[in-house]
Write an enzyme that holds these catalytic residues in place. Structure first.
Site, PDB file in Angstrom:
ATOM      1  N   LYS A 169     -25.465 -74.639 -23.467  1.00  0.00           N
ATOM      2  CA  LYS A 169     -26.151 -73.613 -24.284  1.00  0.00           C
ATOM      3  C   LYS A 169     -26.451 -72.379 -23.446  1.00  0.00           C
ATOM      4  O   LYS A 169     -26.140 -71.254 -23.832  1.00  0.00           O
ATOM      5  CB  LYS A 169     -27.474 -74.152 -24.848  1.00  0.00           C
ATOM      6  CG  LYS A 169     -27.328 -75.237 -25.873  1.00  0.00           C
ATOM      7  CD  LYS A 169     -28.672 -75.657 -26.453  1.00  0.00           C
ATOM      8  CE  LYS A 169     -29.630 -76.203 -25.419  1.00  0.00           C
ATOM      9  NZ  LYS A 169     -29.194 -77.423 -24.733  1.00  0.00           N
ATOM     10  N   GLU A 195     -38.318 -72.570 -20.191  1.00  0.00           N
ATOM     11  CA  GLU A 195     -37.099 -72.972 -19.496  1.00  0.00           C
ATOM     12  C   GLU A 195     -37.314 -72.937 -17.981  1.00  0.00           C
ATOM     13  O   GLU A 195     -38.383 -72.611 -17.499  1.00  0.00           O
ATOM     14  CB  GLU A 195     -35.934 -72.074 -19.917  1.00  0.00           C
ATOM     15  CG  GLU A 195     -35.390 -72.406 -21.301  1.00  0.00           C
ATOM     16  CD  GLU A 195     -34.774 -73.798 -21.399  1.00  0.00           C
ATOM     17  OE1 GLU A 195     -33.870 -74.115 -20.604  1.00  0.00           O
ATOM     18  OE2 GLU A 195     -35.191 -74.577 -22.273  1.00  0.00           O
ATOM     19  N   ARG A 196     -36.267 -73.239 -17.239  1.00  0.00           N
ATOM     20  CA  ARG A 196     -36.393 -73.345 -15.781  1.00  0.00           C
ATOM     21  C   ARG A 196     -36.504 -71.970 -15.123  1.00  0.00           C
ATOM     22  O   ARG A 196     -35.819 -71.034 -15.519  1.00  0.00           O
ATOM     23  CB  ARG A 196     -35.171 -74.072 -15.212  1.00  0.00           C
ATOM     24  CG  ARG A 196     -34.969 -75.443 -15.778  1.00  0.00           C
ATOM     25  CD  ARG A 196     -33.576 -75.984 -15.467  1.00  0.00           C
ATOM     26  NE  ARG A 196     -33.291 -77.188 -16.214  1.00  0.00           N
ATOM     27  CZ  ARG A 196     -32.836 -77.199 -17.469  1.00  0.00           C
ATOM     28  NH1 ARG A 196     -32.620 -76.060 -18.103  1.00  0.00           N
ATOM     29  NH2 ARG A 196     -32.595 -78.335 -18.084  1.00  0.00           N
TER      30      ARG A 196
END
Length: 494
Positions: A169, A195-196
């Site tokens: 993604k 997210e990261r």
């Protein structure tokens, strides 16, 4: 401006509204105000330097409110004083935010000084009225063959990239950023929700190297931050996007990674607030919260916000309420398949599950529509024949079915594409393919022009003509090898 920038309208008043902390349970804080009860969404500050921010979510009674902390609550204790900031959470807007990276409070997090040429606006805005919305439908090209041919995106629409963990993604989203920002005359806004940190840092470096950072803004609420912060970062990004659309009348490309994390943050907040969960543990207000965010992404007479959103699908289950609720807001749904990723067909988009409301003859044209339908039909028939092939073998099929399988396999390989963002991992140069070239290639494969070209020659190429060049090169190499072997054998013969 940094930390105290969102103090609101009450900055200059000598008598600030003050209250006391009654209870702290994780990120949820109960507060008592004797003089004046703060309204919902009001931002409160606590701590020695006002570093703990709390947003009011419910009024419990005439003197008590319950809020969610947007920062860690370390050091917060019962009896501590809390000050009303006089306004809601604010986000910075203006030309000064271009090329910068922010957190949910509008603080610069790119190790550069806080921007000066900015205004502050509330993150809580209503969606544009129906009378102001544009009704035109226009295709938005991405340069990725499979998307442009089978799932065309809409200018001013919302596209979702659905997939489980590790199917690509973020890679696909990054590739779209790379392809579009060069041709996109407007502003690009990237919003990272839960997210990261690594992905944000890599994206920042890539955009800087590509020279497109001056027309880009990044806002992050990473996975290590409290749920309140992750829940509000999407609203902060939308406030910035609305400024460029309404005030500067520019088109905005809004990229969100990942919308599931927004729903997840809402679920955490809801659980902390003591609300009874609905199906599969999700919050009862999920539909309303998601609509409040998605409906602000709209086309108006001033400009358009085109949004591409990554959506994590838990355990690859597309009946999960988070995926189902998100589907209903989108104009295009791009579904990523683990099976295709396992076969090495990248981008791993499932052409039969993906859909777009732009794929109609009135919008994309008769030729494009007919070709897309023919491609889907060919791939669907191949999918049905796979079981027979697995059990009885290809030889047991009729000649017509064998031709169809060969066509479908060549189409599958032609719809793969080397990405610019993965060049350093694959060693293959990235390719950008125009819609005309992609349609031309699919049409020629469907007309059996490439039935004598091996399948591998169509794998990971740009335009279809590269396949013939690749096949000729391969043929020349094979001939040279054969000649060398023959010469060697002749020399050996006495």
């Amino acid at each position: 401006m940094g930390q105290g920038a969102d103090l609101g309208t009450d900055q200059g008043t000598p008598l600030a509204n003050r209250g006391q902390v009654v209870a702290v349970r994780g990120s949820v804080v109960d507060l008592r105000f004797d003089a004046h009860l703060p309204p919902i969404y009001r931002l409160l500050r606590a701590g020695s330097e006002g570093q703990i921010r709390i947003e009011v979510l419910t009024q419990l009674d005439a003197q008590h409110v319950r809020g969610i902390a947007l920062t860690p609550t370390q050091g917060l204790a019962r009896g501590m004083e809390v000050e009303d900031s006089g306004g809601p959470l604010m986000a910075p807007v203006g030309k000064g935010i271009l090329g910068r990276m922010f957190d949910v409070f509008g603080n610069a997090i790119d190790r550069q000084p806080q921007p000066t040429d900015i205004q502050w606006r509330s993150v809580h805005n209503a969606p544009p009225a129906l009378a102001r919305r544009s009704t035109q439908s226009e295709v938005f090209e991405t340069g990725i063959k499979l998307i442009d041919v089978l799932v065309p995106l809409e200018r001013g629409g919302k596209a979702g990239l659905f997939g489980g963990a590790g199917v690509g993604k973020t890679v696909l989203l990054t590739e779209m950023i790379h392809n579009m920002i060069g041709h996109h005359a407007g502003v690009s806004l990237f919003c990272g929700i839960g997210e990261r940190c690594r992905e944000g840092e890599e994206l920042y470096r890539e955009m800087k190297d590509a020279g497109v950072l001056p027309n880009m803004v990044m806002v992050f609420g990473q996975m290590n931050e409290p749920p309140g912060s992750r829940f509000r970062v999407g609203h902060a990004a939308l406030t910035m996007a609305e400024y460029f659309r309404d005030d500067e009348q520019r088109d905005v490309l809004l990229l969100i990674d990942n919308i599931f994390r927004f729903i997840q943050a809402g679920m955490e907040v809801s659980g902390l607030m003591g609300q009874m969960p609905s199906r599969l543990g999700y919050q009862p207000t999920m539909g309303t919260e998601l609509s409040g965010l998605e409906e602000r992404i709209a086309n108006t007479d001033a400009g358009a916000i085109t949004s591409i959103q990554a959506v994590y699908v838990p355990a690859d289950d597309f009946t999960d309420p988070a995926a189902v609720h998100t589907f209903s807001h989108l104009s295009a749904s791009i579904v990523l398949s683990r099976k295709r990723a396992g076969e090495g067909l990248y981008p791993a988009i499932d052409p039969l599950q993906s859909s777009s409301r732009m794929a109609t003859p009135g919008i994309v044209g008769e030729r494009h529509y007919a070709l897309a339908q023919e491609i889907r039909r060919t791939l669907a028939q191949y999918a049905e024949l796979k079981d027979i092939i697995a059990m009885l073998g290809l030889e047991q099929l009729s000649p017509e079915d064998r031709n169809l399988v060969a066509r479908a396999r060549r189409l599958e390989r032609f719809l793969t594409q080397p990405f610019f963002t993965t060049e350093r991992f694959t060693g293959l140069t990235g390719k950008l393919v125009s819609l005309a070239d992609a349609l031309d290639g699919c049409e020629r494969i469907l007309n059996d022009e490439f039935k004598d070209v091996p399948e591998r020659a169509l794998y990971m190429i740009g335009t279809v003509d590269e396949a013939k060049a690749k096949d000729e090169d391969k043929g020349m190499h094979t001939e040279t090898e054969t000649e060398t072997e023959t010469e060697t054998e002749t020399e050996k013969t006495p």
